[in-house]
Design a protein around this motif. Structure first.
Motif, PDB file in Angstrom:
ATOM      1  N   ILE A 124       0.867  -1.174   0.000  1.00 50.44           N
ATOM      2  CA  ILE A 124       0.000   0.000   0.000  1.00 50.44           C
ATOM      3  C   ILE A 124       0.909   1.231   0.000  1.00 50.44           C
ATOM      4  N   GLY A 125       1.016   1.881  -1.137  1.00 53.28           N
ATOM      5  CA  GLY A 125       1.857   3.064  -1.245  1.00 53.28           C
ATOM      6  C   GLY A 125       1.011   4.320  -1.263  1.00 53.28           C
ATOM      7  N   MET A 126       1.507   5.380  -0.658  1.00 51.53           N
ATOM      8  CA  MET A 126       0.764   6.642  -0.639  1.00 51.53           C
ATOM      9  C   MET A 126       1.699   7.803  -0.932  1.00 51.53           C
ATOM     10  N   ILE A 127       1.282   8.654  -1.846  1.00 53.41           N
ATOM     11  CA  ILE A 127       2.083   9.805  -2.225  1.00 53.41           C
ATOM     12  C   ILE A 127       1.981  10.868  -1.133  1.00 53.41           C
ATOM     13  N   GLY A 128       3.048  11.651  -0.960  1.00 58.49           N
ATOM     14  CA  GLY A 128       3.006  12.736   0.005  1.00 58.49           C
ATOM     15  C   GLY A 128       4.265  12.819   0.841  1.00 58.49           C
ATOM     16  N   SER A 129       4.360  13.874   1.617  1.00 61.17           N
ATOM     17  CA  SER A 129       5.528  14.136   2.447  1.00 61.17           C
ATOM     18  C   SER A 129       5.459  13.360   3.757  1.00 61.17           C
ATOM     19  N   VAL A 130       6.580  13.350   4.482  1.00 60.78           N
ATOM     20  CA  VAL A 130       6.616  12.722   5.800  1.00 60.78           C
ATOM     21  C   VAL A 130       5.631  13.411   6.739  1.00 60.78           C
ATOM     22  N   LYS A 131       5.575  14.759   6.657  1.00 56.85           N
ATOM     23  CA  LYS A 131       4.672  15.521   7.524  1.00 56.85           C
ATOM     24  C   LYS A 131       3.218  15.125   7.263  1.00 56.85           C
ATOM     25  N   LYS A 132       2.858  15.019   6.002  1.00 56.48           N
ATOM     26  CA  LYS A 132       1.493  14.610   5.668  1.00 56.48           C
ATOM     27  C   LYS A 132       1.212  13.215   6.201  1.00 56.48           C
ATOM     28  N   ALA A 133       2.148  12.287   5.986  1.00 58.08           N
ATOM     29  CA  ALA A 133       1.964  10.908   6.425  1.00 58.08           C
ATOM     30  C   ALA A 133       1.766  10.835   7.934  1.00 58.08           C
ATOM     31  N   GLU A 134       2.538  11.617   8.678  1.00 55.86           N
ATOM     32  CA  GLU A 134       2.430  11.608  10.139  1.00 55.86           C
ATOM     33  C   GLU A 134       1.032  11.999  10.591  1.00 55.86           C
ATOM     34  N   VAL A 135       0.476  13.037   9.960  1.00 60.33           N
ATOM     35  CA  VAL A 135      -0.855  13.510  10.332  1.00 60.33           C
ATOM     36  C   VAL A 135      -1.899  12.448  10.034  1.00 60.33           C
ATOM     37  N   LEU A 136      -1.867  11.877   8.811  1.00 58.82           N
ATOM     38  CA  LEU A 136      -2.862  10.897   8.425  1.00 58.82           C
ATOM     39  C   LEU A 136      -2.766   9.640   9.277  1.00 58.82           C
ATOM     40  N   ILE A 137      -1.539   9.194   9.529  1.00 59.12           N
ATOM     41  CA  ILE A 137      -1.348   7.972  10.309  1.00 59.12           C
ATOM     42  C   ILE A 137      -1.807   8.159  11.745  1.00 59.12           C
ATOM     43  N   ARG A 138      -1.514   9.331  12.331  1.00 60.85           N
ATOM     44  CA  ARG A 138      -1.990   9.597  13.697  1.00 60.85           C
ATOM     45  C   ARG A 138      -3.527   9.603  13.751  1.00 60.85           C
ATOM     46  N   ASN A 139      -4.141  10.169  12.729  1.00 61.83           N
ATOM     47  CA  ASN A 139      -5.606  10.193  12.675  1.00 61.83           C
ATOM     48  C   ASN A 139      -6.173   8.778  12.653  1.00 61.83           C
ATOM     49  N   ILE A 140      -5.593   7.934  11.810  1.00 58.98           N
ATOM     50  CA  ILE A 140      -6.073   6.554  11.679  1.00 58.98           C
ATOM     51  C   ILE A 140      -5.829   5.774  12.969  1.00 58.98           C
ATOM     52  N   GLN A 141      -4.647   5.936  13.541  1.00 60.68           N
ATOM     53  CA  GLN A 141      -4.346   5.259  14.797  1.00 60.68           C
ATOM     54  C   GLN A 141      -5.276   5.733  15.917  1.00 60.68           C
ATOM     55  N   GLY A 142      -5.641   7.005  15.883  1.00 57.68           N
ATOM     56  CA  GLY A 142      -6.557   7.543  16.886  1.00 57.68           C
ATOM     57  C   GLY A 142      -7.931   6.911  16.816  1.00 57.68           C
ATOM     58  N   ARG A 143      -8.276   6.361  15.659  1.00 63.10           N
ATOM     59  CA  ARG A 143      -9.563   5.665  15.507  1.00 63.10           C
ATOM     60  C   ARG A 143      -9.402   4.156  15.672  1.00 63.10           C
ATOM     61  N   GLY A 144      -8.236   3.721  16.140  1.00 61.38           N
ATOM     62  CA  GLY A 144      -8.015   2.300  16.389  1.00 61.38           C
ATOM     63  C   GLY A 144      -7.388   1.548  15.234  1.00 61.38           C
ATOM     64  N   GLY A 145      -7.020   2.249  14.174  1.00 65.58           N
ATOM     65  CA  GLY A 145      -6.396   1.597  13.027  1.00 65.58           C
ATOM     66  C   GLY A 145      -4.979   1.153  13.332  1.00 65.58           C
ATOM     67  N   VAL A 146      -4.552   0.090  12.647  1.00 69.17           N
ATOM     68  CA  VAL A 146      -3.205  -0.448  12.840  1.00 69.17           C
ATOM     69  C   VAL A 146      -2.386  -0.233  11.574  1.00 69.17           C
ATOM     70  N   ILE A 147      -1.246   0.418  11.704  1.00 68.92           N
ATOM     71  CA  ILE A 147      -0.348   0.661  10.578  1.00 68.92           C
ATOM     72  C   ILE A 147       0.689  -0.455  10.561  1.00 68.92           C
ATOM     73  N   ASP A 148       0.851  -1.122   9.421  1.00 69.95           N
ATOM     74  CA  ASP A 148       1.824  -2.213   9.336  1.00 69.95           C
ATOM     75  C   ASP A 148       2.866  -1.918   8.258  1.00 69.95           C
ATOM     76  N   ASP A 149       3.763  -2.889   8.051  1.00 66.27           N
ATOM     77  CA  ASP A 149       4.898  -2.645   7.158  1.00 66.27           C
ATOM     78  C   ASP A 149       4.555  -2.722   5.679  1.00 66.27           C
ATOM     79  N   ARG A 150       3.292  -2.867   5.337  1.00 65.04           N
ATOM     80  CA  ARG A 150       2.891  -2.810   3.924  1.00 65.04           C
ATOM     81  C   ARG A 150       2.799  -1.374   3.424  1.00 65.04           C
ATOM     82  N   VAL A 151       2.805  -0.417   4.353  1.00 63.06           N
ATOM     83  CA  VAL A 151       2.641   0.988   3.984  1.00 63.06           C
ATOM     84  C   VAL A 151       3.983   1.575   3.550  1.00 63.06           C
ATOM     85  N   TYR A 152       3.999   2.129   2.342  1.00 69.20           N
ATOM     86  CA  TYR A 152       5.180   2.806   1.797  1.00 69.20           C
ATOM     87  C   TYR A 152       4.815   4.264   1.572  1.00 69.20           C
ATOM     88  N   CYS A 153       5.234   5.106   2.494  1.00 71.50           N
ATOM     89  CA  CYS A 153       4.960   6.535   2.380  1.00 71.50           C
ATOM     90  C   CYS A 153       6.034   7.307   3.125  1.00 71.50           C
TER      91      CYS A 153
END
Length: 279
Positions: free
Chosen positions: A203-232
């Motif tokens: 699962i690859g996503m375009i964008g900066s590190v700053k953008k990725a941090e915001v989106l990932i924190r949002n998802i984790q805040g809703r109980g989402g789990v980020i794994d090593d398939r994410v390339y961003c």
């Protein structure tokens, strides 16, 4: 009818299997050359006789799709309607009995790229897929960006909302997904859904590190789990800037992961090799 079904399923990336009667003798409901197709969701088309033999073929087809191997199986009837038994040995036929042999071939979609967002980078990425013979599909909620004239080589184009992806597109374990929609909120919605589909290998996503941090924190805040398939941020470091260059870095990374490559140069430092004689 079965041919239309299997073509549609395959083009949508849905694993399926083709069951063919390759031999029949005695009293059988269907004869040599009859076909049935089954997909991973249990949908069927065509027939190899119905009843018990067809039910067993469906189970065998699921096994073939799971293992990726062909299966040949003989069924023998004693003339009791649906009382068909699988047999690995030849059997004598009763007066009212019959036998048939089926060949089950799994049709597993080849590795593909699923592009979420048909903008400038998505367009360039689609063109590279066509050059490299990589099957691809495009998902966008804007009709003008999910247009056959824009992506003539796409396996399929899906113009639907980003909020309910699974209702509109099927994935397999060979679906490599890239997220490059026209807004951070859409990227976040897509990423959160894709993370829940465990068979996806990438699962690859375009964008900066700053953008990725915001989106990932949002998802984790809703109980989402980020794994090593994410390339961003997505892509290899090739000095990317223009859409075509970004697309090249993305497809390079995808193929690297897809083929199990190593991110390093192939070159030999000939300047350090003193064993080559000068002429």
């Amino acid at each position: 009818m079965w041919l239309n079904n299997i073509t549609t399923w395959y083009n949508k990336g849905i694993p399926c299997a083709l069951v063919t009667i390759i031999d029949s003798a005695g009293s059988t409901p269907r004869k040599t050359g009859s076909h049935m197709v089954i997909n991973q969701n249990g949908e069927t088309a065509g027939s190899v006789g119905g009843g018990g033999v067809e039910l067993q073929c469906i189970h065998l087809a699921r096994e073939a799709m799971k293992t990726g191997t062909c299966i040949t199986r003989k069924f023998v009837s004693k003339g009791d309607g649906d009382d068909w038994n699988a047999s690995d040995e030849d059997a004598e036929l009763g007066v009212c009995g019959g036998s048939l042999t089926v060949f089950i071939e799994p049709l597993i979609p080849e590795s593909e790229l699923v592009i979420f967002g048909g903008g400038h980078v998505g367009l360039a990425l689609g063109k590279l897929c066509e050059v490299l013979n990589v099957p691809y599909r495009v998902y966008d909620d804007r009709r003008e960006f999910a247009d056959p004239e824009r992506f003539p080589g796409a396996r399929s184009l899906i113009c639907q909302s980003f909020t309910d992806i699974s209702s509109h597109i099927h994935f397999s374990g060979k679906s490599y997904c890239v997220i490059m929609t026209y807004g951070h909120e859409h990227d976040e919605i897509v990423l959160e859904q894709l993370l829940k589909i465990k068979e996806l290998p990438y699962i690859g996503m375009i964008g900066s590190v700053k953008k990725a941090e915001v989106l990932i924190r949002n998802i984790q805040g809703r109980g989402g789990v980020i794994d090593d398939r994410v390339y961003c941020p997505i892509g290899l470091r090739i000095g990317k800037n223009l859409p075509q260059e970004i697309a090249l870095s993305v497809i390079s990374e995808v193929i690297l992961v897809m083929r199990g490559g190593i991110p390093e140069h192939m070159r030999v430092d000939w300047s350090a090799d003193k064993s080559i004689p000068h002429r």
